[in-house]
Motif scaffolding. Structure first.
Motif, PDB file in Angstrom:
ATOM      1  N   LEU A   1       9.506   4.046   2.746  1.00 55.02           N
ATOM      2  CA  LEU A   1       9.430   2.605   2.524  1.00 55.02           C
ATOM      3  C   LEU A   1       7.987   2.156   2.288  1.00 55.02           C
ATOM      4  O   LEU A   1       7.057   2.584   2.996  1.00 55.02           O
ATOM      5  N   ARG A   2       7.815   1.252   1.310  1.00 54.67           N
ATOM      6  CA  ARG A   2       6.543   0.581   1.067  1.00 54.67           C
ATOM      7  C   ARG A   2       6.860  -0.887   0.779  1.00 54.67           C
ATOM      8  O   ARG A   2       8.027  -1.295   0.755  1.00 54.67           O
ATOM      9  N   HIS A   3       5.855  -1.706   0.534  1.00 51.86           N
ATOM     10  CA  HIS A   3       6.107  -3.099   0.191  1.00 51.86           C
ATOM     11  C   HIS A   3       5.021  -3.613  -0.734  1.00 51.86           C
ATOM     12  O   HIS A   3       3.916  -3.051  -0.825  1.00 51.86           O
ATOM     13  N   VAL A   4       5.371  -4.701  -1.443  1.00 53.33           N
ATOM     14  CA  VAL A   4       4.420  -5.408  -2.301  1.00 53.33           C
ATOM     15  C   VAL A   4       4.053  -6.712  -1.619  1.00 53.33           C
ATOM     16  O   VAL A   4       4.947  -7.489  -1.219  1.00 53.33           O
ATOM     17  N   ASP A   5       2.754  -6.963  -1.482  1.00 53.48           N
ATOM     18  CA  ASP A   5       2.251  -8.204  -0.892  1.00 53.48           C
ATOM     19  C   ASP A   5       1.967  -9.185  -2.028  1.00 53.48           C
ATOM     20  O   ASP A   5       1.131  -8.927  -2.896  1.00 53.48           O
TER      21      ASP A   5
ATOM     22  N   GLU B   1      -4.368 -12.894  -4.840  1.00 53.16           N
ATOM     23  CA  GLU B   1      -4.498 -13.295  -6.234  1.00 53.16           C
ATOM     24  C   GLU B   1      -3.647 -12.418  -7.137  1.00 53.16           C
ATOM     25  O   GLU B   1      -3.127 -12.866  -8.157  1.00 53.16           O
ATOM     26  N   ARG B   2      -3.544 -11.198  -6.748  1.00 50.41           N
ATOM     27  CA  ARG B   2      -2.745 -10.257  -7.545  1.00 50.41           C
ATOM     28  C   ARG B   2      -1.888  -9.431  -6.596  1.00 50.41           C
ATOM     29  O   ARG B   2      -2.383  -8.945  -5.578  1.00 50.41           O
ATOM     30  N   PRO B   3      -0.580  -9.299  -6.864  1.00 51.44           N
ATOM     31  CA  PRO B   3       0.271  -8.498  -5.979  1.00 51.44           C
ATOM     32  C   PRO B   3      -0.292  -7.098  -5.798  1.00 51.44           C
ATOM     33  O   PRO B   3      -0.860  -6.499  -6.722  1.00 51.44           O
ATOM     34  N   SER B   4      -0.151  -6.571  -4.558  1.00 46.70           N
ATOM     35  CA  SER B   4      -0.659  -5.232  -4.252  1.00 46.70           C
ATOM     36  C   SER B   4       0.417  -4.433  -3.548  1.00 46.70           C
ATOM     37  O   SER B   4       1.261  -4.983  -2.826  1.00 46.70           O
ATOM     38  N   LEU B   5       0.397  -3.132  -3.733  1.00 47.08           N
ATOM     39  CA  LEU B   5       1.376  -2.212  -3.154  1.00 47.08           C
ATOM     40  C   LEU B   5       0.770  -1.553  -1.926  1.00 47.08           C
ATOM     41  O   LEU B   5      -0.362  -1.057  -1.967  1.00 47.08           O
ATOM     42  N   SER B   6       1.531  -1.556  -0.824  1.00 48.82           N
ATOM     43  CA  SER B   6       1.038  -0.948   0.413  1.00 48.82           C
ATOM     44  C   SER B   6       0.942   0.558   0.263  1.00 48.82           C
ATOM     45  O   SER B   6       1.553   1.166  -0.623  1.00 48.82           O
ATOM     46  N   ALA B   7       0.200   1.167   1.195  1.00 51.92           N
ATOM     47  CA  ALA B   7       0.015   2.622   1.173  1.00 51.92           C
ATOM     48  C   ALA B   7       1.274   3.316   1.670  1.00 51.92           C
ATOM     49  O   ALA B   7       2.070   2.754   2.426  1.00 51.92           O
ATOM     50  N   ALA B   8       1.437   4.555   1.265  1.00 48.36           N
ATOM     51  CA  ALA B   8       2.559   5.375   1.737  1.00 48.36           C
ATOM     52  C   ALA B   8       2.164   6.037   3.046  1.00 48.36           C
ATOM     53  O   ALA B   8       1.075   6.617   3.161  1.00 48.36           O
ATOM     54  N   ALA B   9       3.050   5.936   4.051  1.00 51.80           N
ATOM     55  CA  ALA B   9       2.741   6.524   5.349  1.00 51.80           C
ATOM     56  C   ALA B   9       2.772   8.051   5.286  1.00 51.80           C
ATOM     57  O   ALA B   9       1.902   8.728   5.826  1.00 51.80           O
ATOM     58  N   ARG B  10       3.780   8.628   4.662  1.00 50.79           N
ATOM     59  CA  ARG B  10       3.924  10.092   4.590  1.00 50.79           C
ATOM     60  C   ARG B  10       4.192  10.483   3.143  1.00 50.79           C
ATOM     61  O   ARG B  10       5.348  10.696   2.747  1.00 50.79           O
TER      62      ARG B  10
END
Length: 981
Positions: free
Chosen positions: A450-454, A458-467
């Protein structure tokens, strides 16, 4: 368990508005439903039925008979299709058949080349042809008239229309009329209770009395008219070679009209039909079918391919029958299901469907393609792709101008029609779900967790991958009120994710093993959130309901578990918080008032079903190469199971040979048997999916239970003892619907000398003779000698009968294997040629199974000969009890080898039985296994001797041993012989 049930009862007692709000939070859907754009209509489902006879592939007409059989005008005669088999009926001159028509009395009227007449079926189901051409020999005076282009069955007579000749034959009394028009005839039709006919060059005429009268003073179009069809306003639509559409009033006055798009030029149309619902239908020469509303307000085109479509007729089971060069299409329309596929512009493979910017989009390997539909009666098309982003998996709208696109490897932001990757590396996104706990967040299910977009910056960003090293592909997400997320995966069961504030990544743990949720060998699991806060899990081992805190218990889901296939993962779609649909990669089920029922979507799909979503009361399905759209309430026509009907019954009667019995007798047929065969053939037509019908049956009086479901549609019984028997047959179509044949009863009588009254009379006569002999003995020595001679003769007869009975017992013992009690090689050598010849005479298949016990010599050497003999006896018992019916023979072929003879069995049936025997032996005899070679053919074709079939089975057995034993191998079958028309 009591506490868990109490918690669930309390949860279900929560008022529905609160539960719906909670459910919306759990499943990650907006509380207020978004307005979705209307869906395009698509094309209806259709199926093609191809003749399996070696006939020239050119067809001209199609009709459906009253018993459900399909009749086709072919280049070599009339083809008959009863759902299971094809037959060819040739005209006396062996010429083509151009036109067909069905009368109310069941006759099939036939118009051919220089010949016409009708086919009729007698009480035993036998079809015969009566030629009517000779009735007009005087009018023709030896002249040819070529093709019969049209047939009309009217109250006044049956019309057969050739180019310059019109023949009229009245069935009631055989009266005939003939007209000739050197200017040639055009279209012919029934209009308002009258018969209209175009006299080319002169105009339209109607039948008045014994002749044809002009419709009115205006002649109308003088060029050839192809067709005349009634309109909703009482006018008649005409079309022909002048490329013009005409509307005729009842006086024959013609008005040129323009039809709505996409109606083509009339010259491209080959046949037409006025359907009972008022719509007009046309088949074209390039595979197109057109529906025109009866008021001419709108038209629609369906594409069946690109071949010549020659004839069109309405089907009693719903929809239309359309003849083509390949065979007969069945087009179901109106239909609750429609399809958008390659004929509408779909390219590559699909992955998902999404709504954005007031349009629907198809996503897949060819990018994002919008669906265009300019009206309810217009063909749907796909617009050009705006983004050259290939391998799309999902689309999630953010607002009117922005959306997230999940590509095969990266997540992309579409902003004002410009594509921008959200991360430089690969993320492999598959799911996009808007968070309800954090509105500025979109959850992203990837192939690595699982990841998420914030969306807050100003610009949407993708969270880091845990594993990034842990490949957990997520297929479903449920967000919980505390912000955690529960996820189902393709191969790693159930996961719970929590967001780590420090790293900004999601940390996951696997739950299914700890919670004792069985997933199966692949560990595939999907989940949905229920109204009451619980989760519903679906795995290859069934369904579980509960929460991680209270635990999960297995549930049946109102009988859905009983319908689930072996290791089938059925994903659930909820409506108003309750399970409504269940789907897997190959089928869809819906829960209604009578329980779960399978939808026809499984046979309409093109490839695997990849995704499903609700749309109003209907359903959207994405398969590999098509979008399936379900709109309930649109289905028309008969929707019950296709009726199964008896097609043929015959018996080998003592002293009379083969005797065909009536199919619908008024009483019970009575036959006298002498050890011969009794044959039943039946059939049902599943027009929606060729070859999908399955049957099971039993002969009450001979069999107690029904047979297994199998494609075989004929049963043969040998040597029925005197008594009453009733055949019961059930048929199951591709949708799982079951129909039952009307039971058929017959009475088998013994031969006259086997009747009990005859035997009693014979015994009484013998006693009377004996009394007379004793009385005569007292009158003299001569009479005593005569009595002694008579008694001696009787003793000789009795002794002869005893010796005959002893010989019969010895013959039976000689036919049995001494060790196993099954047929021995001697009996096999007698039976196999008989079975071969019977299959040759009846055109049936013959299958052989050559069975060998794996590693028997090693078993015999290590366990001893007594153990080896016991193993052979147990093996024989297992093979004998696994047979299908009485005509199958199991024989000991030699040593540890057995041969199974299966008359009437195709390769598919033989392989199914072989695999069942192999699995049964493996289960029953522990470490002992068998290898089986299977061969099947229709005798009389490429194989002319039964020894050749045995050699094929032996070669297949050798391949099974070479491939590792404990397996079934099939011999490549020779081409079947041509079947007789």
């Amino acid at each position: 368990m009591a506490s868990e049930q109490g918690q669930r009862g309390f949860a279900r007692a929560i008022p529905r508005p609160i539960r719906q709000a909670l459910c919306a939070l759990l499943v990650g859907l907006p509380i207020a439903a978004l307005a979705l754009p209307p869906l395009p209509l698509g094309s209806p489902p259709f199926a093609l039925h191809r003749p399996d006879l070696p006939v020239y592939p050119s067809h001209y007409a199609v009709a459906e008979g009253p018993s459900g059989r399909i009749w086709i005008g072919n280049a070599e005669g009339v083809l008959e299709f009863d759902g299971e088999g094809w037959r060819l009926w040739r005209l006396p001159n062996h010429e083509l058949v151009r036109s067909l028509a069905v009368a109310e009395d069941g006759r099939i009227y036939v118009g051919g080349y220089n010949a016409f007449g009708y086919l009729e079926t007698d009480a035993a189901g036998t079809v015969s042809y009566r030629d009517l051409t000779a009735e007009f020999a005087g009018a023709l005076a030896g002249r040819e008239f070529a093709d019969i282009w049209d047939l009309q069955v009217t109250p006044e007579c049956v019309y057969f229309k050739a180019l310059v000749d019109l023949f009229c034959w009245r069935p009631e009394d055989g009266a005939t009329r003939h007209w000739k028009h050197t200017g040639r005839f055009g279209a012919m039709a029934r209009v308002g209770g009258e018969t209209w006919l175009q006299f080319r060059g002169e105009g339209l005429r109607r039948r008045q009395g014994e002749d044809w009268q002009a419709l009115g003073p205006a002649p109308g179009p003088r060029e050839l008219l192809f067709g005349l069809l009634p309109l909703a306003d009482g006018r008649v639509l005409g079309f022909g070679v002048d490329e013009q559409w005409w509307a005729f009033n009842r006086e024959g006055e013609a008005e040129a009209i323009v039809l709505p798009e996409p109606m083509p030029a009339p010259s491209s149309l080959e046949s037409s039909l006025a359907r009972s619902d008022g719509t007009l239908w046309f088949a074209s020469a390039n595979g197109g079918v057109f529906e025109l509303q009866g008021d001419l307000s709108a038209a629609r085109r369906f594409q069946l391919g690109h071949e010549f479509l020659s004839g069109i007729a309405e089907s009693g089971s719903g929809g239309l029958l359309i003849s083509s060069d390949s065979g007969v299409y069945h087009l179901r329309w109106p239909s609750a299901w429609t399809l958008i596929g390659e004929e509408h512009g779909v390219e590559g493979s699909l992955a998902a469907v999404a709504a954005w910017k007031d349009r629907w989009w198809l996503l897949g390997s060819a990018g994002a393609r919008p669906l265009n539909d300019s009206g309810p009666h217009r063909a749907v098309t796909l617009g050009g792709t705006r983004w050259a982003e290939f391998g799309l998996q999902a689309l999630h709208p953010l607002d009117a101008g922005r959306a997230l696109l999940a590509r095969a490897r990266k997540l992309v932001l579409i902003d004002q029609d410009q594509a921008q990757p959200l991360s430089p590396g690969f993320s492999y996104p598959r799911l996009l779900v808007r968070s309800q706990v954090a509105p500025g967040r979109v959850l992203v299910g990837t192939e690595f967790g699982l990841r998420h977009v914030d969306l807050g910056g100003e610009r949407p960003s993708l969270s880091a991958a845990a594993r990034p090293d842990l490949a957990v592909r997520l297929n479903s997400l449920v967000e919980r009120p505390d912000g955690s997320v529960l996820a189902g995966s393709e191969r790693h069961g159930l996961w719970r994710y929590a967001l780590d504030p420090a790293s900004g990544s999601w940390q996951g743990e696997r739950l299914d093993v700890r919670l004792q949720v069985a997933c199966g060998p692949v560990a595939s699991l999907s989940l949905v959130g229920m109204d009451d806060g619980e989760l519903l899990l679906s795995t290859a081992r069934g369904f579980w309901q509960g929460t991680p805190e209270s635990g999960f218990e297995q549930v049946e889901l109102d009988g859905l578990e009983a319908l689930r296939g072996r290791e089938e993962v059925l994903r659930i779609l909820l409506q108003e918080g309750e399970p409504r649909f269940a789907w897997s990669h190959y089928r869809v089920l819906e829960r209604g008032e009578s329980g779960w029922q399978e939808h026809p979507a499984g046979r309409l799909r093109r490839g695997a079903i990849l995704d499903a979503r609700l749309h109003g009361d209907g359903l959207l399905l994405v398969s590999d190469h098509a979008l399936l759209i379900h709109r309930p309430g649109r289905e028309a026509g008969a929707q019950g199971a296709p009726p199964v009907r008896l097609r043929e019954v015959w018996v080998e009667e003592a002293g009379r040979g083969i005797r065909h019995l009536p199919l619908a007798p008024e009483g019970v047929p009575e036959v006298v048997m002498a050890g011969g065969a009794t044959y039943f053939r039946f059939a049902a037509i599943d027009l929606d999916q060729p070859g999908a019908m399955r049957y099971r049956g039993r002969l009450v009086g001979q069999e107690s239970g029904f047979s297994d479901w199998e494609p075989s549609n004929a049963y043969t019984y040998f040597g029925l003892a005197p008594g009453r028997y009733t055949l019961e047959v059930e048929a199951r179509d591709s949708a799982g619907r079951i129909s039952r044949m009307r039971p058929y009863t017959l009475q088998v009588h013994p031969r006259w000398f086997e009747r009990s009254d005859v035997r009693l009379a014979a015994a009484l006569l013998f006693l009377a003779g004996l009394a007379l002999t004793l009385r005569a003995a007292a009158r003299g020595r001569t009479r005593r000698i005569s009595r002694q001679n008579a008694l001696l003769e009787q003793q000789v007869v009795s002794r002869t009968e005893e010796l005959a009975e002893a010989n019969r017992r010895l013959r039976t013992m000689a036919d049995l294997d001494g060790l196993t009690g099954i047929a021995n090689r001697r009996r096999l050598d007698e039976y196999l040629p008989i079975a071969w010849e019977r299959c040759v005479q009846r055109g049936r298949s013959l299958a052989l199974l050559l069975v060998d016990i794996d590693h028997f010599k090693h078993y015999n050497d290590t366990q001893g000969h007594l153990a080896g003999d016991e193993l052979i006896r147990r093996m024989a018992d297992l093979l004998r009890t696994g047979m299908r019916r009485s005509e199958d023979l199991v024989a000991r072929y030699g040593g540890e080898e057995f041969l199974v003879v299966m008359p009437g069995a195709t390769m598919e049936v033989a392989l199914e039985l072989a695999e069942s025997l192999r699995a049964g032996v493996e289960a029953e005899l522990g470490g002992t296994t068998i290898s089986i070679g299977v061969a099947s053919t229709r005798p009389g074709g490429a194989l002319t001797e039964h020894a050749d079939l045995v050699a094929l089975a032996d070669a297949a057995l050798y391949r099974a041993k070479e491939a590792g034993r404990n397996r079934v191998e099939a011999a490549p079958g020779p081409a079947p012989p041509p079947r007789k028309g």
